[in-house]
Structure formats: C-alpha cells, structure tokens
Design a protein around this motif. Sequence first.
Motif, PDB file in Angstrom:
ATOM      1  N   LEU A  14       0.826  -1.208   0.000  1.00 49.09           N
ATOM      2  CA  LEU A  14       0.000   0.000   0.000  1.00 49.09           C
ATOM      3  C   LEU A  14       0.861   1.258   0.000  1.00 49.09           C
ATOM      4  N   ASP A  15       1.894   1.274   0.835  1.00 47.41           N
ATOM      5  CA  ASP A  15       2.760   2.443   0.936  1.00 47.41           C
ATOM      6  C   ASP A  15       3.413   2.758  -0.404  1.00 47.41           C
ATOM      7  N   LYS A  16       3.933   1.735  -1.060  1.00 46.87           N
ATOM      8  CA  LYS A  16       4.601   1.946  -2.354  1.00 46.87           C
ATOM      9  C   LYS A  16       3.614   2.459  -3.395  1.00 46.87           C
ATOM     10  N   PHE A  17       2.439   1.852  -3.458  1.00 46.07           N
ATOM     11  CA  PHE A  17       1.463   2.271  -4.453  1.00 46.07           C
ATOM     12  C   PHE A  17       0.977   3.696  -4.206  1.00 46.07           C
ATOM     13  N   LEU A  18       0.812   4.074  -2.953  1.00 49.05           N
ATOM     14  CA  LEU A  18       0.235   5.372  -2.608  1.00 49.05           C
ATOM     15  C   LEU A  18       1.210   6.543  -2.750  1.00 49.05           C
ATOM     16  N   GLN A  19       2.450   6.260  -3.104  1.00 49.52           N
ATOM     17  CA  GLN A  19       3.397   7.371  -3.260  1.00 49.52           C
ATOM     18  C   GLN A  19       2.863   8.339  -4.320  1.00 49.52           C
ATOM     19  N   GLY A  20       2.686   9.595  -3.938  1.00 53.04           N
ATOM     20  CA  GLY A  20       2.192  10.621  -4.841  1.00 53.04           C
ATOM     21  C   GLY A  20       0.691  10.565  -5.087  1.00 53.04           C
ATOM     22  N   LYS A  21      -0.022   9.709  -4.348  1.00 52.14           N
ATOM     23  CA  LYS A  21      -1.467   9.579  -4.532  1.00 52.14           C
ATOM     24  C   LYS A  21      -2.187   9.852  -3.207  1.00 52.14           C
ATOM     25  N   GLN A  22      -3.409  10.326  -3.328  1.00 47.87           N
ATOM     26  CA  GLN A  22      -4.242  10.543  -2.156  1.00 47.87           C
ATOM     27  C   GLN A  22      -5.052   9.297  -1.819  1.00 47.87           C
ATOM     28  N   TYR A  23      -5.510   8.583  -2.860  1.00 47.31           N
ATOM     29  CA  TYR A  23      -6.369   7.415  -2.691  1.00 47.31           C
ATOM     30  C   TYR A  23      -5.956   6.344  -3.689  1.00 47.31           C
ATOM     31  N   LEU A  24      -6.521   5.168  -3.561  1.00 46.53           N
ATOM     32  CA  LEU A  24      -6.113   4.036  -4.385  1.00 46.53           C
ATOM     33  C   LEU A  24      -6.550   4.148  -5.840  1.00 46.53           C
TER      34      LEU A  24
ATOM     35  N   TYR B 146       6.224   3.622   6.764  1.00 48.19           N
ATOM     36  CA  TYR B 146       5.182   3.557   5.735  1.00 48.19           C
ATOM     37  C   TYR B 146       4.505   4.923   5.616  1.00 48.19           C
ATOM     38  N   PRO B 147       5.247   5.968   5.258  1.00 48.08           N
ATOM     39  CA  PRO B 147       4.696   7.326   5.312  1.00 48.08           C
ATOM     40  C   PRO B 147       3.512   7.565   4.376  1.00 48.08           C
ATOM     41  N   ASN B 148       3.509   6.978   3.200  1.00 50.40           N
ATOM     42  CA  ASN B 148       2.398   7.170   2.262  1.00 50.40           C
ATOM     43  C   ASN B 148       1.153   6.447   2.770  1.00 50.40           C
ATOM     44  N   TYR B 149       1.357   5.251   3.267  1.00 44.48           N
ATOM     45  CA  TYR B 149       0.253   4.507   3.871  1.00 44.48           C
ATOM     46  C   TYR B 149      -0.291   5.272   5.073  1.00 44.48           C
ATOM     47  N   TYR B 150       0.596   5.755   5.927  1.00 45.33           N
ATOM     48  CA  TYR B 150       0.192   6.455   7.148  1.00 45.33           C
ATOM     49  C   TYR B 150      -0.643   7.688   6.813  1.00 45.33           C
ATOM     50  N   ALA B 151      -0.201   8.487   5.827  1.00 46.15           N
ATOM     51  CA  ALA B 151      -0.936   9.700   5.446  1.00 46.15           C
ATOM     52  C   ALA B 151      -2.319   9.328   4.899  1.00 46.15           C
ATOM     53  N   TRP B 152      -2.381   8.270   4.089  1.00 45.94           N
ATOM     54  CA  TRP B 152      -3.661   7.790   3.539  1.00 45.94           C
ATOM     55  C   TRP B 152      -4.583   7.328   4.664  1.00 45.94           C
ATOM     56  N   ASP B 153      -4.045   6.562   5.582  1.00 46.84           N
ATOM     57  CA  ASP B 153      -4.835   6.067   6.707  1.00 46.84           C
ATOM     58  C   ASP B 153      -5.371   7.235   7.541  1.00 46.84           C
ATOM     59  N   GLN B 154      -4.558   8.237   7.763  1.00 46.91           N
ATOM     60  CA  GLN B 154      -5.008   9.407   8.521  1.00 46.91           C
ATOM     61  C   GLN B 154      -6.127  10.148   7.783  1.00 46.91           C
ATOM     62  N   ARG B 155      -6.010  10.257   6.434  1.00 46.28           N
ATOM     63  CA  ARG B 155      -7.084  10.880   5.654  1.00 46.28           C
ATOM     64  C   ARG B 155      -8.380  10.089   5.821  1.00 46.28           C
ATOM     65  N   LEU B 156      -8.275   8.769   5.739  1.00 45.21           N
ATOM     66  CA  LEU B 156      -9.475   7.934   5.878  1.00 45.21           C
ATOM     67  C   LEU B 156     -10.068   8.059   7.273  1.00 45.21           C
ATOM     68  N   MET B 157      -9.226   8.073   8.287  1.00 44.43           N
ATOM     69  CA  MET B 157      -9.707   8.129   9.674  1.00 44.43           C
ATOM     70  C   MET B 157     -10.374   9.465  10.000  1.00 44.43           C
ATOM     71  N   GLN B 158     -10.137  10.496   9.215  1.00 45.14           N
ATOM     72  CA  GLN B 158     -10.762  11.801   9.445  1.00 45.14           C
ATOM     73  C   GLN B 158     -12.129  11.934   8.793  1.00 45.14           C
ATOM     74  N   ARG B 159     -12.517  10.975   8.008  1.00 43.52           N
ATOM     75  CA  ARG B 159     -13.836  11.026   7.351  1.00 43.52           C
ATOM     76  C   ARG B 159     -14.921  10.820   8.410  1.00 43.52           C
ATOM     77  N   PRO B 160     -15.994  11.584   8.355  1.00 43.38           N
ATOM     78  CA  PRO B 160     -17.035  11.472   9.388  1.00 43.38           C
ATOM     79  C   PRO B 160     -17.577  10.050   9.577  1.00 43.38           C
ATOM     80  N   ALA B 161     -17.833   9.333   8.511  1.00 47.03           N
ATOM     81  CA  ALA B 161     -18.374   7.974   8.649  1.00 47.03           C
ATOM     82  C   ALA B 161     -17.354   7.043   9.303  1.00 47.03           C
ATOM     83  N   VAL B 162     -16.083   7.224   8.978  1.00 44.35           N
ATOM     84  CA  VAL B 162     -15.034   6.388   9.580  1.00 44.35           C
ATOM     85  C   VAL B 162     -14.874   6.742  11.052  1.00 44.35           C
ATOM     86  N   LYS B 163     -14.944   8.029  11.384  1.00 42.04           N
ATOM     87  CA  LYS B 163     -14.893   8.437  12.793  1.00 42.04           C
ATOM     88  C   LYS B 163     -16.019   7.779  13.580  1.00 42.04           C
TER      89      LYS B 163
END
Length: 151
Positions: free
Chosen positions: A74-84, A120-137
């Motif tokens: 996931l980390d490698k794929f997400l480099q330079g991307k916000q979502y999958l 896993y910085p790209n994965y971590y940033a993506w996970d944080q974006r997902l965790m901030q979504r109201p439904a995920v919260k």
Amino acid sequence: MSMPITLWESVAIIDLTFTQSPEKYKVKQWLHFQMSGQGPYFGQAAWFEKFHPEQISSARDRYKDQIKRVLGVLDKFLQGKQYLVGNKCTIADLSFVTWDMMVPWIFGDEANTIQLEKNYPNYYAWDQRLMQRPAVKKIAEDKQKATSGGH
C-alpha cells in the motif's frame, strides 16, 4: 431481456463508484487485494497473537511479517497519490479501514516497532485521511464503545 437480480453482499452493492474502465477494474483489483491479502493475513495474525491456545512463534512472526508486507504494498502504491483509485475515496480505500484499525491491538506491546509514520509514510498519510472522514470516525467511536462495554 435483462432479469432483475438481488445483490446481498455489501461490496457488490457499494461497488458502484466507477462505471468505466480502467477505474472500475482498479477498484475491483484493490477489493480483491483486501479480501485475499489484508483480511486473511491480519485475521491470522490476530488469531495467533490473541486467541490461539499455544504460543507458536513461527506463526506469530509469519503473520506479523505479512501485515508489514501488505502495509509496504500500500505504501509503495500510494506514493504521490491521495487514494487508491481515481484520486477519490472509494470502497477500495474504505475496505481496508477496520483491519487497519486493529494493527496496534494485534501487535500489542510490539506496536511501537512498526513505526507506521516513519516506515510507511504514504500509507500512514492515507490512513489518517481515511480516519478523518465522518463515517469512519463514527465507526471508530462505535467500535470503541462496543469493545469498552459502553454500548
């Protein structure tokens, strides 16, 4: 003549984000990776860490290593991307959330050795974006209440 169908599997119902190729198939690709890679490996790691009556270090190490492999993919794929897929949040992204939330619990006292933000910085940033979504919260809050007995 098309026949009406009944869909009962949630991913089949929700998988309507993209209707055109290639995004439609990329969503399916990530859903299959989640179902064949993340789910089984994270589940086995949880089983051998928390529930198996015998401590089998080779099994525990194998499945924790598989978690790290999935995070690395996931980390490698997400480099330079916000979502999958398609630079927007889809079921492909959200399908990973509930198992990802369990990584600290699975690793327990060893959780700090993963160092998600560093390794896993790209994965971590993506996970944080997902965790901030109201439904995920809301899911995270509901899970916390259910597991703490406060439901």
